[in-house]
Design a protein around this motif. Structure first.
Motif, PDB file in Angstrom:
ATOM      1  N   ASN A 160     -13.846  -1.107  40.702  1.00  0.00           N
ATOM      2  CA  ASN A 160     -14.360  -2.480  40.727  1.00  0.00           C
ATOM      3  C   ASN A 160     -13.316  -3.438  41.299  1.00  0.00           C
ATOM      4  N   LYS A 163     -13.416  -3.008  44.889  1.00  0.00           N
ATOM      5  CA  LYS A 163     -14.665  -3.472  45.478  1.00  0.00           C
ATOM      6  C   LYS A 163     -14.745  -4.996  45.539  1.00  0.00           C
ATOM      7  N   TYR A 164     -14.255  -5.664  44.492  1.00  0.00           N
ATOM      8  CA  TYR A 164     -14.417  -7.119  44.414  1.00  0.00           C
ATOM      9  C   TYR A 164     -13.165  -7.895  44.814  1.00  0.00           C
ATOM     10  N   ASP A 188      -6.815  -7.789  39.423  1.00  0.00           N
ATOM     11  CA  ASP A 188      -7.040  -7.910  40.870  1.00  0.00           C
ATOM     12  C   ASP A 188      -6.967  -9.371  41.290  1.00  0.00           C
ATOM     13  N   ILE A 193     -14.829 -14.029  38.359  1.00  0.00           N
ATOM     14  CA  ILE A 193     -16.154 -14.107  37.723  1.00  0.00           C
ATOM     15  C   ILE A 193     -16.273 -15.446  37.005  1.00  0.00           C
ATOM     16  N   ILE A 201     -21.573  -9.452  32.025  1.00  0.00           N
ATOM     17  CA  ILE A 201     -21.317  -8.330  32.947  1.00  0.00           C
ATOM     18  C   ILE A 201     -21.195  -6.976  32.238  1.00  0.00           C
ATOM     19  N   TYR A 206     -26.698  -5.472  34.547  1.00  0.00           N
ATOM     20  CA  TYR A 206     -26.372  -6.863  34.869  1.00  0.00           C
ATOM     21  C   TYR A 206     -25.388  -6.953  36.036  1.00  0.00           C
ATOM     22  N   ARG A 207     -25.718  -7.768  37.022  1.00  0.00           N
ATOM     23  CA  ARG A 207     -24.821  -8.043  38.132  1.00  0.00           C
ATOM     24  C   ARG A 207     -24.783  -9.553  38.335  1.00  0.00           C
ATOM     25  N   VAL A 208     -23.641 -10.067  38.711  1.00  0.00           N
ATOM     26  CA  VAL A 208     -23.532 -11.500  38.931  1.00  0.00           C
ATOM     27  C   VAL A 208     -24.455 -11.884  40.082  1.00  0.00           C
ATOM     28  N   GLY A 218     -24.188  -1.551  44.220  1.00  0.00           N
ATOM     29  CA  GLY A 218     -23.981  -1.101  42.846  1.00  0.00           C
ATOM     30  C   GLY A 218     -25.228  -1.281  42.010  1.00  0.00           C
ATOM     31  N   LEU A 219     -25.233  -0.667  40.830  1.00  0.00           N
ATOM     32  CA  LEU A 219     -26.391  -0.758  39.948  1.00  0.00           C
ATOM     33  C   LEU A 219     -26.137  -1.640  38.737  1.00  0.00           C
ATOM     34  N   GLY A 220     -24.894  -2.033  38.561  1.00  0.00           N
ATOM     35  CA  GLY A 220     -24.574  -2.839  37.377  1.00  0.00           C
ATOM     36  C   GLY A 220     -24.498  -2.009  36.112  1.00  0.00           C
ATOM     37  N   LEU A 221     -23.987  -0.788  36.247  1.00  0.00           N
ATOM     38  CA  LEU A 221     -23.913   0.097  35.080  1.00  0.00           C
ATOM     39  C   LEU A 221     -22.492   0.440  34.649  1.00  0.00           C
ATOM     40  N   GLY A 222     -21.557   0.366  35.595  1.00  0.00           N
ATOM     41  CA  GLY A 222     -20.182   0.817  35.324  1.00  0.00           C
ATOM     42  C   GLY A 222     -19.551   0.164  34.101  1.00  0.00           C
ATOM     43  N   LEU A 223     -19.652  -1.146  34.009  1.00  0.00           N
ATOM     44  CA  LEU A 223     -19.010  -1.843  32.887  1.00  0.00           C
ATOM     45  C   LEU A 223     -19.747  -1.584  31.578  1.00  0.00           C
ATOM     46  N   SER A 247      -9.483 -11.252  38.614  1.00  0.00           N
ATOM     47  CA  SER A 247      -9.890 -10.833  37.276  1.00  0.00           C
ATOM     48  C   SER A 247      -8.878  -9.855  36.694  1.00  0.00           C
TER      49      SER A 247
HETATM   50  P1  ADP Z   1     -21.619  -2.909  39.715  1.00  0.00           P
HETATM   51  O1  ADP Z   1     -20.226  -3.080  40.246  1.00  0.00           O
HETATM   52  O2  ADP Z   1     -22.253  -1.634  40.103  1.00  0.00           O
HETATM   53  O3  ADP Z   1     -22.486  -4.087  39.992  1.00  0.00           O
HETATM   54  P2  ADP Z   1     -20.465  -3.077  37.017  1.00  0.00           P
HETATM   55  O4  ADP Z   1     -21.141  -2.851  35.715  1.00  0.00           O
HETATM   56  O5  ADP Z   1     -19.239  -2.295  37.289  1.00  0.00           O
HETATM   57  O6  ADP Z   1     -21.568  -2.811  38.134  1.00  0.00           O
HETATM   58  O7  ADP Z   1     -20.120  -4.617  37.126  1.00  0.00           O
HETATM   59  C1  ADP Z   1     -21.094  -5.600  36.783  1.00  0.00           C
HETATM   60  C2  ADP Z   1     -20.849  -6.881  37.543  1.00  0.00           C
HETATM   61  O8  ADP Z   1     -19.626  -7.484  37.124  1.00  0.00           O
HETATM   62  C3  ADP Z   1     -20.682  -6.683  39.046  1.00  0.00           C
HETATM   63  O9  ADP Z   1     -21.927  -6.690  39.716  1.00  0.00           O
HETATM   64  C4  ADP Z   1     -19.836  -7.879  39.432  1.00  0.00           C
HETATM   65  O10 ADP Z   1     -20.665  -8.999  39.608  1.00  0.00           O
HETATM   66  C5  ADP Z   1     -18.978  -8.110  38.195  1.00  0.00           C
HETATM   67  N1  ADP Z   1     -17.612  -7.515  38.335  1.00  0.00           N
HETATM   68  C6  ADP Z   1     -17.179  -6.348  37.823  1.00  0.00           C
HETATM   69  N2  ADP Z   1     -15.879  -6.129  38.111  1.00  0.00           N
HETATM   70  C7  ADP Z   1     -15.460  -7.213  38.809  1.00  0.00           C
HETATM   71  C8  ADP Z   1     -14.207  -7.610  39.389  1.00  0.00           C
HETATM   72  N3  ADP Z   1     -13.105  -6.836  39.297  1.00  0.00           N
HETATM   73  N4  ADP Z   1     -14.166  -8.797  40.033  1.00  0.00           N
HETATM   74  C9  ADP Z   1     -15.265  -9.586  40.124  1.00  0.00           C
HETATM   75  N5  ADP Z   1     -16.469  -9.266  39.611  1.00  0.00           N
HETATM   76  C10 ADP Z   1     -16.582  -8.099  38.952  1.00  0.00           C
END
Ligand code: ADP
Length: 256
Positions: A160, A163-164, A188, A193, A201, A206-208, A218-223, A247
């Motif tokens: 993440n 990616k972000y 990072d 956020i 999140i 859930y995705r922002v 992404g699917l919004g599942l990792g966190l 973040s």
């Molecule tokens: P995904 O990355 O697949 O959307 P996650 O569950 O990992 O799913 O993250 C959920 C949301 O949290 C992301 O869509 C993003 O909006 C936000 N997010 C997660 N990690 C970061 C980060 N390091 N910096 C900014 N936003 C983040």
């Protein structure tokens, strides 16, 4: 029945008043069950063909390489990377259905924490050469927990962070002992956020919102998966973030 309560807060985030209502959730529960059932069956069925496609792609890549056809070998290599992404998405869906049905399994044993962190960094760094991952590992010793699952949580936080945040930006991973806990943070210098999104999140799917969803796949599942794992191991997970600045995601696990 479920009680839904909404807190009314003042400017300093103090709760002034609670509003509550009773909602009939019989239908809701049944829908949830059907959703989990569908997700479980679908992701399970997707896994098998994807596994064989991966095997074929690898065999073909090897054949091209042997024949000295690097151009086609590279194409197959790219295909393999995309198959890995697909595999990870399917894996996440499977994990979520396991979590939601209480079937996620844990194998608990003591392991060297630093070594595991080094292994994660090595693996993540291998696929993302554009970011520089800097480590400050100040915790020494063993942790009792599920090594593989904790590996997965850290991989999530690191990917993440990559990616972000912009290419070539710095990512810092640090560990330390805090009383009776081991703490790990991934910092990072990316998009950050918004304050009001920071709790959400960790929810599943859930995705922002905003144009971001299209920019970052992404699917919004990792966190969600990460926080469920950490909670299962009696730990905590949280984020500090400033929009536009970056973040820091941290988790803490109890030491025995
Ligand atoms: P995904 O990355 O697949 O959307 P996650 O569950 O990992 O799913 O993250 C959920 C949301 O949290 C992301 O869509 C993003 O909006 C936000 N997010 C997660 N990690 C970061 C980060 N390091 N910096 C900014 N936003 C983040």
């Amino acid at each position: 029945w479920m009680v839904r309560a909404i807190a009314l807060k003042d400017d300093n985030d103090n709760i002034i008043k609670w509003y509550g209502s009773n909602i009939d959730i019989t239908d809701h529960k049944e829908l949830e069950r059907q959703k989990d059932n569908f997700l479980g069956v679908a992701s399970h069925e997707l896994k098998t063909p994807v596994t064989s496609i991966k095997a074929y792609a690898q065999v073909m890549e090897m054949m091209f390489r042997r024949a000295g056809d690097t151009k086609n070998a590279e194409l197959l290599g790219k295909m393999d990377n995309q198959i890995n992404r697909l595999n990870n998405l399917i894996g996440d869906l499977l994990e979520v259905t396991k979590i939601n049905t209480g079937r996620l399994q844990f194998v608990i044993s003591p392991f060297n924490f630093n070594q595991m962190v080094e292994d994660v960094i090595e693996e993540v760094q291998r696929t993302s050469l554009k970011h520089k991952i800097q480590k400050e590992l100040r915790f020494e010793g063993e942790v009792t927990g599920d090594r593989e699952r904790i590996f997965q949580v850290i991989t999530n936080l690191l990917t993440n962070a990559i990616k972000y945040s912009p290419d070539a930006s710095r990512i810092i991973i640090y560990t330390e002992r805090n009383e009776n806990e081991v703490q790990l943070c991934v910092q990072d210098f990316g998009i950050g956020i918004r304050r009001d999104q920071q709790d959400r999140i960790f929810e599943q799917f859930y995705r922002v919102s905003g144009s971001r969803e299209h920019t970052f796949p992404g699917l919004g599942l990792g966190l969600y998966i990460s926080s469920e794992i950490v909670k299962h191991l009696n730990g905590r997970i949280w984020v500090n973030s400033v929009e536009g600045k970056g973040s820091t995601f941290c988790f803490a696990l109890p030491l025995q």
